[in-house]
Enzyme design. Sequence first.
Site, short mmCIF file in Angstrom:
data_model
loop_
_atom_site.label_atom_id
_atom_site.label_comp_id
_atom_site.label_asym_id
_atom_site.label_seq_id
_atom_site.Cartn_x
_atom_site.Cartn_y
_atom_site.Cartn_z
N LYS A 9 0.83 -1.21 0.00
CA LYS A 9 0.00 0.00 0.00
C LYS A 9 0.87 1.27 0.00
CE LYS A 9 -4.06 -2.13 2.22
NZ LYS A 9 -5.07 -1.97 3.31
N PHE A 57 -15.83 3.23 6.78
CA PHE A 57 -14.46 3.63 6.46
C PHE A 57 -14.16 3.61 4.96
CE2 PHE A 57 -14.47 -0.92 7.55
CZ PHE A 57 -13.89 -1.47 6.41
N ARG A 85 -1.61 -14.25 4.24
CA ARG A 85 -2.36 -13.64 5.35
C ARG A 85 -1.58 -13.79 6.66
NH1 ARG A 85 -6.64 -10.33 4.13
NH2 ARG A 85 -7.20 -10.64 6.29
N THR A 91 -5.35 -7.14 10.59
CA THR A 91 -5.70 -5.88 9.89
C THR A 91 -5.25 -4.66 10.68
OG1 THR A 91 -7.65 -7.02 9.02
CG2 THR A 91 -7.64 -4.62 8.83
N ARG A 102 2.69 -6.32 9.04
CA ARG A 102 1.96 -5.18 9.61
C ARG A 102 2.54 -4.76 10.97
NH1 ARG A 102 -3.96 -7.10 7.44
NH2 ARG A 102 -4.13 -5.64 5.68
N ASN A 112 -2.04 0.38 6.66
CA ASN A 112 -1.59 -0.90 7.22
C ASN A 112 -0.72 -1.73 6.27
OD1 ASN A 112 -3.62 -1.80 5.59
ND2 ASN A 112 -4.81 -2.82 7.18
P1 GDP Z 1 -7.74 -6.95 5.38
O1 GDP Z 1 -8.26 -8.08 4.52
O2 GDP Z 1 -6.94 -7.42 6.56
O3 GDP Z 1 -7.01 -5.88 4.59
O4 GDP Z 1 -9.03 -6.24 6.01
P2 GDP Z 1 -10.50 -5.95 5.42
O5 GDP Z 1 -10.71 -6.61 4.09
O6 GDP Z 1 -11.47 -6.21 6.52
O7 GDP Z 1 -10.48 -4.37 5.19
C1 GDP Z 1 -9.86 -3.79 4.06
C2 GDP Z 1 -9.08 -2.58 4.51
O8 GDP Z 1 -9.97 -1.61 5.00
C3 GDP Z 1 -8.11 -2.84 5.66
O9 GDP Z 1 -6.87 -3.32 5.25
C4 GDP Z 1 -8.00 -1.48 6.29
O10 GDP Z 1 -7.04 -0.68 5.59
C5 GDP Z 1 -9.38 -0.89 6.09
N1 GDP Z 1 -10.21 -1.12 7.29
C6 GDP Z 1 -10.78 -2.26 7.71
N2 GDP Z 1 -11.47 -2.10 8.86
C7 GDP Z 1 -11.35 -0.78 9.16
C8 GDP Z 1 -11.85 0.02 10.23
O11 GDP Z 1 -12.55 -0.43 11.13
N3 GDP Z 1 -11.50 1.33 10.19
C9 GDP Z 1 -10.70 1.85 9.19
N4 GDP Z 1 -10.40 3.15 9.23
N5 GDP Z 1 -10.21 1.13 8.18
C10 GDP Z 1 -10.53 -0.17 8.16
#
Ligand code: GDP
Length: 137
Positions: A9, A57, A85, A91, A102, A112
């Site tokens: 990212k 978000f 993963r 996350t 991370r 992240n």
């Molecule tokens: P990942 O698969 O671990 O990347 O997580 P997700 O698919 O759930 O979410 C996609 C992306 O959205 C994450 O990597 C974060 O950058 C963002 N994100 C997810 N949950 C949150 C949250 O609760 N708040 C904020 N600000 N960003 C979030």
Amino acid sequence: MEQTLSIIKPDAVAKGVIGKILDRFESNGLRIAAMKKVQLSRKDAQEFYAVHKERPFFNDLVDFMISGPVVVSVLEGENAVAKNRELMGATNPKEAEPGTIRADFAENIDANAVHGSDSLENAKKEIAFFFSQREIS
Ligand code: GDP
């Protein structure tokens, strides 16, 4: 053998840790089958993260993903989806296991450092979003 999609990212690209992150993949049995550096458009980011469009978000996520270039790659190996993963960590970097990407390179839940496909089915869609078959070898 599985393939999965990784995105380094904008925060990690700006910090100059592309090489360090790619080393985590290559040192842990994930081969880089395709790779490119891309500046996403707003439309690209909205489409890529369409599953999150109802989340509070979503706009912050899109703004962040277009704030600078990203490095997109196809990683290949045994259990590549789960392995990536595991290397990424949780996350929220505050909850990520020590030694994960991370934990070591991310600032907060928005910035992240990396994205990784969360299932084989999504991996296939996400790879096709960024790469044509001839770019993968
Ligand atoms: P990942 O698969 O671990 O990347 O997580 P997700 O698919 O759930 O979410 C996609 C992306 O959205 C994450 O990597 C974060 O950058 C963002 N994100 C997810 N949950 C949150 C949250 O609760 N708040 C904020 N600000 N960003 C979030």
